[in-house]
Scaffold this motif. Structure first.
Motif, PDB file in Angstrom:
ATOM      1  N   THR A   1      -1.164   4.214  -8.858  1.00 52.40           N
ATOM      2  CA  THR A   1      -2.234   2.669  -8.771  1.00 52.40           C
ATOM      3  C   THR A   1      -2.022   2.417  -9.994  1.00 52.40           C
ATOM      4  OG1 THR A   1      -4.153   4.536  -9.819  1.00 52.40           O
ATOM      5  CG2 THR A   1      -4.019   3.571  -7.065  1.00 52.40           C
TER       6      THR A   1
ATOM      7  N   HIS B   1      -6.487  -7.508  -4.979  1.00 56.48           N
ATOM      8  CA  HIS B   1      -5.945  -5.906  -3.896  1.00 56.48           C
ATOM      9  C   HIS B   1      -6.767  -4.808  -3.759  1.00 56.48           C
ATOM     10  CE1 HIS B   1      -2.577  -9.558  -3.224  1.00 56.48           C
ATOM     11  NE2 HIS B   1      -1.740  -8.745  -3.944  1.00 56.48           N
ATOM     12  N   ALA B   2      -6.716  -4.133  -4.698  1.00 58.93           N
ATOM     13  CA  ALA B   2      -7.530  -3.486  -4.790  1.00 58.93           C
ATOM     14  C   ALA B   2      -8.687  -4.064  -4.177  1.00 58.93           C
ATOM     15  CB  ALA B   2      -7.552  -2.722  -6.324  1.00 58.93           C
ATOM     16  N   GLU B   3      -9.893  -5.009  -4.503  1.00 54.80           N
ATOM     17  CA  GLU B   3     -11.082  -5.150  -4.043  1.00 54.80           C
ATOM     18  C   GLU B   3     -10.948  -5.594  -3.226  1.00 54.80           C
ATOM     19  OE1 GLU B   3     -14.242  -8.874  -5.605  1.00 54.80           O
ATOM     20  OE2 GLU B   3     -12.917  -8.066  -6.770  1.00 54.80           O
ATOM     21  N   ASN B   4      -9.979  -6.835  -2.487  1.00 54.65           N
ATOM     22  CA  ASN B   4      -9.752  -7.269  -1.187  1.00 54.65           C
ATOM     23  C   ASN B   4      -9.606  -6.382   0.005  1.00 54.65           C
ATOM     24  OD1 ASN B   4     -10.504  -9.686  -2.468  1.00 54.65           O
ATOM     25  ND2 ASN B   4      -8.118 -10.581  -2.348  1.00 54.65           N
ATOM     26  N   THR B   5      -8.745  -5.444  -0.008  1.00 54.86           N
ATOM     27  CA  THR B   5      -9.047  -4.480   0.800  1.00 54.86           C
ATOM     28  C   THR B   5     -10.010  -3.465   0.518  1.00 54.86           C
ATOM     29  OG1 THR B   5      -8.052  -2.749  -0.925  1.00 54.86           O
ATOM     30  CG2 THR B   5      -6.482  -4.499   0.502  1.00 54.86           C
TER      31      THR B   5
ATOM     32  N   VAL C   1      -3.380   0.382  -3.348  1.00 53.61           N
ATOM     33  CA  VAL C   1      -2.862   0.124  -3.829  1.00 53.61           C
ATOM     34  C   VAL C   1      -1.474   0.436  -5.050  1.00 53.61           C
ATOM     35  CG1 VAL C   1      -3.077  -2.564  -4.215  1.00 53.61           C
ATOM     36  CG2 VAL C   1      -4.352  -1.915  -3.251  1.00 53.61           C
TER      37      VAL C   1
ATOM     38  N   LEU D   1       1.161  -1.317   0.328  1.00 60.09           N
ATOM     39  CA  LEU D   1      -0.309  -0.062   0.157  1.00 60.09           C
ATOM     40  C   LEU D   1       0.659   1.244   0.369  1.00 60.09           C
ATOM     41  CD1 LEU D   1      -2.880  -0.787   2.308  1.00 60.09           C
ATOM     42  CD2 LEU D   1      -3.005  -1.554   0.362  1.00 60.09           C
TER      43      LEU D   1
ATOM     44  N   THR E   1       0.189   5.522   0.773  1.00 59.71           N
ATOM     45  CA  THR E   1      -0.320   6.414   1.966  1.00 59.71           C
ATOM     46  C   THR E   1       0.276   7.954   1.139  1.00 59.71           C
ATOM     47  OG1 THR E   1       1.195   6.244   4.100  1.00 59.71           O
ATOM     48  CG2 THR E   1      -0.420   4.695   3.679  1.00 59.71           C
TER      49      THR E   1
ATOM     50  N   LEU F   1     -10.358  -0.700  -1.416  1.00 58.13           N
ATOM     51  CA  LEU F   1      -9.761   0.439  -1.826  1.00 58.13           C
ATOM     52  C   LEU F   1      -9.842   0.864  -3.013  1.00 58.13           C
ATOM     53  CD1 LEU F   1      -6.091   0.058  -0.013  1.00 58.13           C
ATOM     54  CD2 LEU F   1      -8.016   1.571   0.634  1.00 58.13           C
TER      55      LEU F   1
END
Length: 73
Positions: free
Chosen positions: A38, A53-57, A14, A2, A4, A59
């Protein structure tokens, strides 16, 4: 992995599909082109992992800014 950003509005996204790709990019083993944090979501090899990962988090494909978060109460 990730990313920030807290300079203006807080932002989380992500950026890399995994530690392996991050370290390879850091060591200049890969020739990755970033327009945005991204950008790899459209990469032919890493895009599927990025989208997963974007879907699972939660975000999403573009990350999320602080103003987009909903706080309870």
């Amino acid at each position: 992995m990730l990313v920030t950003d807290i300079d203006d509005l807080s932002y989380v996204a992500v950026m890399y599909p995994g530690l392996d790709v991050y370290l390879a990019d850091l060591a200049d083993v890969l020739d990755l082109d970033f327009d945005t944090h991204t950008s790899l979501i459209d990469h032919p090899e890493y895009g599927a992992r990025m989208r997963e990962h974007a879907e699972n988090t939660g975000l999403g494909p573009d990350g999320i800014e602080f103003q987009d978060l909903s706080w309870p109460g």
